[in-house]
Design an enzyme around this catalytic site. Structure first.
Site, PDB file in Angstrom:
ATOM      1  N   ASP A  38       0.831  -1.204   0.000  1.00  0.00           N
ATOM      2  CA  ASP A  38       0.000   0.000   0.000  1.00  0.00           C
ATOM      3  C   ASP A  38       0.867   1.256   0.000  1.00  0.00           C
ATOM      4  O   ASP A  38       1.990   1.244   0.494  1.00  0.00           O
ATOM      5  CB  ASP A  38      -0.909  -0.016   1.245  1.00  0.00           C
ATOM      6  N   GLY A  39       0.334   2.320  -0.558  1.00  0.00           N
ATOM      7  CA  GLY A  39       1.016   3.621  -0.488  1.00  0.00           C
ATOM      8  C   GLY A  39       1.657   4.081  -1.785  1.00  0.00           C
ATOM      9  O   GLY A  39       2.372   5.095  -1.790  1.00  0.00           O
ATOM     10  N   TRP A  43       3.159   7.860  -2.310  1.00  0.00           N
ATOM     11  CA  TRP A  43       4.595   7.963  -2.639  1.00  0.00           C
ATOM     12  C   TRP A  43       4.777   8.905  -3.829  1.00  0.00           C
ATOM     13  O   TRP A  43       5.646   9.776  -3.816  1.00  0.00           O
ATOM     14  CB  TRP A  43       5.129   6.562  -2.980  1.00  0.00           C
ATOM     15  N   ARG A  51      -0.091   9.465  -9.694  1.00  0.00           N
ATOM     16  CA  ARG A  51      -0.196   8.223  -8.925  1.00  0.00           C
ATOM     17  C   ARG A  51       0.370   7.021  -9.690  1.00  0.00           C
ATOM     18  O   ARG A  51       0.932   6.092  -9.099  1.00  0.00           O
ATOM     19  CB  ARG A  51      -1.658   7.926  -8.588  1.00  0.00           C
ATOM     20  N   SER A  83      -7.682  -5.221  -5.287  1.00  0.00           N
ATOM     21  CA  SER A  83      -8.791  -5.791  -4.529  1.00  0.00           C
ATOM     22  C   SER A  83     -10.095  -5.696  -5.314  1.00  0.00           C
ATOM     23  O   SER A  83     -10.188  -4.960  -6.306  1.00  0.00           O
ATOM     24  CB  SER A  83      -8.952  -5.042  -3.200  1.00  0.00           C
ATOM     25  N   ASN A  86     -11.010  -2.209  -5.562  1.00  0.00           N
ATOM     26  CA  ASN A  86     -10.197  -1.265  -6.340  1.00  0.00           C
ATOM     27  C   ASN A  86     -10.809  -0.911  -7.700  1.00  0.00           C
ATOM     28  O   ASN A  86     -10.371   0.039  -8.358  1.00  0.00           O
ATOM     29  CB  ASN A  86      -8.767  -1.789  -6.527  1.00  0.00           C
ATOM     30  N   TRP A  87     -11.860  -1.630  -8.116  1.00  0.00           N
ATOM     31  CA  TRP A  87     -12.570  -1.262  -9.352  1.00  0.00           C
ATOM     32  C   TRP A  87     -13.223   0.105  -9.210  1.00  0.00           C
ATOM     33  O   TRP A  87     -13.607   0.727 -10.199  1.00  0.00           O
ATOM     34  CB  TRP A  87     -13.651  -2.294  -9.694  1.00  0.00           C
ATOM     35  N   SER A 214      -8.441  -4.496   4.899  1.00  0.00           N
ATOM     36  CA  SER A 214      -8.988  -4.194   3.568  1.00  0.00           C
ATOM     37  C   SER A 214      -9.444  -5.445   2.807  1.00  0.00           C
ATOM     38  O   SER A 214      -9.123  -5.623   1.625  1.00  0.00           O
ATOM     39  CB  SER A 214      -7.956  -3.408   2.740  1.00  0.00           C
ATOM     40  N   GLU A 225       1.077 -13.171  12.418  1.00  0.00           N
ATOM     41  CA  GLU A 225       1.664 -12.035  13.129  1.00  0.00           C
ATOM     42  C   GLU A 225       1.613 -10.831  12.190  1.00  0.00           C
ATOM     43  O   GLU A 225       1.851 -10.963  10.990  1.00  0.00           O
ATOM     44  CB  GLU A 225       3.123 -12.329  13.508  1.00  0.00           C
TER      45      GLU A 225
HETATM   46  C1  IPE Z   1      -5.552  -2.573  -0.289  1.00  0.00           C
HETATM   47  O1  IPE Z   1      -5.152  -1.249  -0.476  1.00  0.00           O
HETATM   48  C2  IPE Z   1      -5.567  -3.266  -1.603  1.00  0.00           C
HETATM   49  C3  IPE Z   1      -4.263  -3.481  -2.194  1.00  0.00           C
HETATM   50  C4  IPE Z   1      -3.097  -3.186  -1.661  1.00  0.00           C
HETATM   51  C5  IPE Z   1      -4.282  -4.093  -3.485  1.00  0.00           C
HETATM   52  P1  IPE Z   1      -6.216  -0.079  -0.631  1.00  0.00           P
HETATM   53  O2  IPE Z   1      -5.430   1.167  -0.763  1.00  0.00           O
HETATM   54  O3  IPE Z   1      -7.142  -0.396  -1.732  1.00  0.00           O
HETATM   55  O4  IPE Z   1      -6.983  -0.182   0.742  1.00  0.00           O
HETATM   56  P2  IPE Z   1      -7.852   0.913   1.517  1.00  0.00           P
HETATM   57  O5  IPE Z   1      -8.840   1.456   0.529  1.00  0.00           O
HETATM   58  O6  IPE Z   1      -6.908   1.959   2.002  1.00  0.00           O
HETATM   59  O7  IPE Z   1      -8.471   0.147   2.637  1.00  0.00           O
HETATM   60  C1  IPE Z   2      -1.397   0.271  -3.401  1.00  0.00           C
HETATM   61  O1  IPE Z   2      -1.160   1.645  -3.421  1.00  0.00           O
HETATM   62  C2  IPE Z   2      -1.612  -0.291  -4.791  1.00  0.00           C
HETATM   63  C3  IPE Z   2      -3.008  -0.681  -5.083  1.00  0.00           C
HETATM   64  C4  IPE Z   2      -3.988  -0.693  -4.244  1.00  0.00           C
HETATM   65  C5  IPE Z   2      -3.262  -1.095  -6.442  1.00  0.00           C
HETATM   66  P1  IPE Z   2      -2.366   2.686  -3.467  1.00  0.00           P
HETATM   67  O2  IPE Z   2      -2.701   2.964  -4.895  1.00  0.00           O
HETATM   68  O3  IPE Z   2      -3.492   2.218  -2.627  1.00  0.00           O
HETATM   69  O4  IPE Z   2      -1.683   3.972  -2.835  1.00  0.00           O
HETATM   70  P2  IPE Z   2      -2.325   4.948  -1.764  1.00  0.00           P
HETATM   71  O5  IPE Z   2      -2.782   4.106  -0.631  1.00  0.00           O
HETATM   72  O6  IPE Z   2      -3.461   5.642  -2.466  1.00  0.00           O
HETATM   73  O7  IPE Z   2      -1.222   5.862  -1.419  1.00  0.00           O
HETATM   74 MG    MG Z   3      -3.968   2.471  -0.653  1.00  0.00          MG
END
Ligand code: IPE
Ligand code: IPE
Ligand code: MG
Length: 261
Positions: A38-39, A43, A51, A83, A86-87, A214, A225
């Site tokens: 995540d992130g 970043w 992004r 996920s 994520n759609w 998530s 853990e």
């Molecule tokens: C979880 O990250 C899904 C993946 C890393 C693929 P998200 O960025 O989608 O999760 P939320 O929305 O912060 O819970």
């Molecule tokens: C994780 O990074 C990758 C996916 C969920 C595909 P994010 O895209 O969720 O990045 P943030 O959380 O918005 O920074």
């Molecule tokens: Mg995220």
């Protein structure tokens, strides 16, 4: 799985001051590590970039994590890449991710061959764009004979969808008369999940400091853990993986029992 200390050292180079290879007991690494990557977006935004650049940078972190996991001798590494939720992202970002999954897999297949890594996917691949789906299938076929670490990529994965699908499959078997309701055990349920045959993750890592699951591996993570790092996924590297493994080795895992028993 075989651990090679010499190779590990050659692979790692000079560690940062807070961690040494000696800190890790190679005989006691978790068999399955799972990561919520995540992130990426934050970043990129912190650098004034789109992004999408964060997702692209995340591929390098993933490559390093795969090779380090092989050196550590993990049986399995799984990562959450997309996920079922994520759609909901802008179509442009979804398209970019689907494209990135396909091009990255094609590019990295030689690495999977070189490292004897077997690919598998967690999630409903039928909803993916045609090319991504085809490349995933090719990756599965080409690495099916590999006997080293299993690398599981969770794409269009959601735990609730997975458990719902498992319920449906089991119910249909009961309706067909192949199973009695009393035959439904934890093992049977597990065998209907995308992770069938894999050990449960012993260590779950989440980057970017978020303290939630998530909708990820809710069944399989029952006794994992948890290790949360503030690093954004593109900044994750071999050393942070070692810090997570070291933290895992310092934990007292009781599984509902009593300390010291
Ligand atoms: C979880 O990250 C899904 C993946 C890393 C693929 P998200 O960025 O989608 O999760 P939320 O929305 O912060 O819970
Ligand atoms: C994780 O990074 C990758 C996916 C969920 C595909 P994010 O895209 O969720 O990045 P943030 O959380 O918005 O920074
Ligand atoms: Mg995220």
């Amino acid at each position: 799985m075989k651990r090679d200390e010499g190779l590990l050292r050659a692979h790692y180079g000079e560690p940062p001051a807070d961690i040494a290879l000696e800190d890790i007991d190679l005989g006691r690494v978790p068999s399955h590590v799972s990561i919520i990557m995540d992130g990426n977006g934050r970043w990129a935004q912190a650098r004034g970039l789109d992004r999408s650049r964060g997702h692209v940078a995340g591929v390098d972190a993933l490559r390093e994590t795969v090779t380090t996991s092989v050196r550590l001798g993990l049986d399995a590494l799984s990562v959450y890449a997309f996920s079922t939720e994520n759609w909901r992202r802008p179509q442009r970002e979804v398209d970019l991710l689907m494209h990135l999954f396909a091009t990255t897999l094609v590019k990295e297949l030689p690495l999977f061959h070189q490292e004897n890594v077997r690919l598998r996917f967690l999630g409903d691949l039928s909803a993916l764009p045609r090319r991504t789906h085809d490349v995933f299938r090719q990756g599965l076929d080409e690495t099916a004979g590999h006997t080293g670490m299993t690398f599981a990529l969770a794409v269009n994965y959601g735990s609730r969808a997975e458990l719902t699908r498992a319920c449906r499959d089991v119910a249909e078997a009961v309706v067909r008369g192949e199973l009695a309701a009393t035959d439904i055990t934890e093992g049977l349920v597990a065998s209907h999940l995308y992770t069938a045959g894999m050990p449960d993750p012993e260590l779950l890592i989440r980057t970017s400091g978020e303290l939630r699951l998530s909708n990820y591996l809710l069944w399989q993570l029952a006794y994992a853990e948890l290790y949360v790092t503030d690093l954004m996924w593109p900044d994750f590297d071999r050393w942070e993986l070692l810090r997570a493994v070291r933290a895992f080795q310092e934990r007292d895992r009781r599984f509902g029992g009593v300390v010291g028993s």
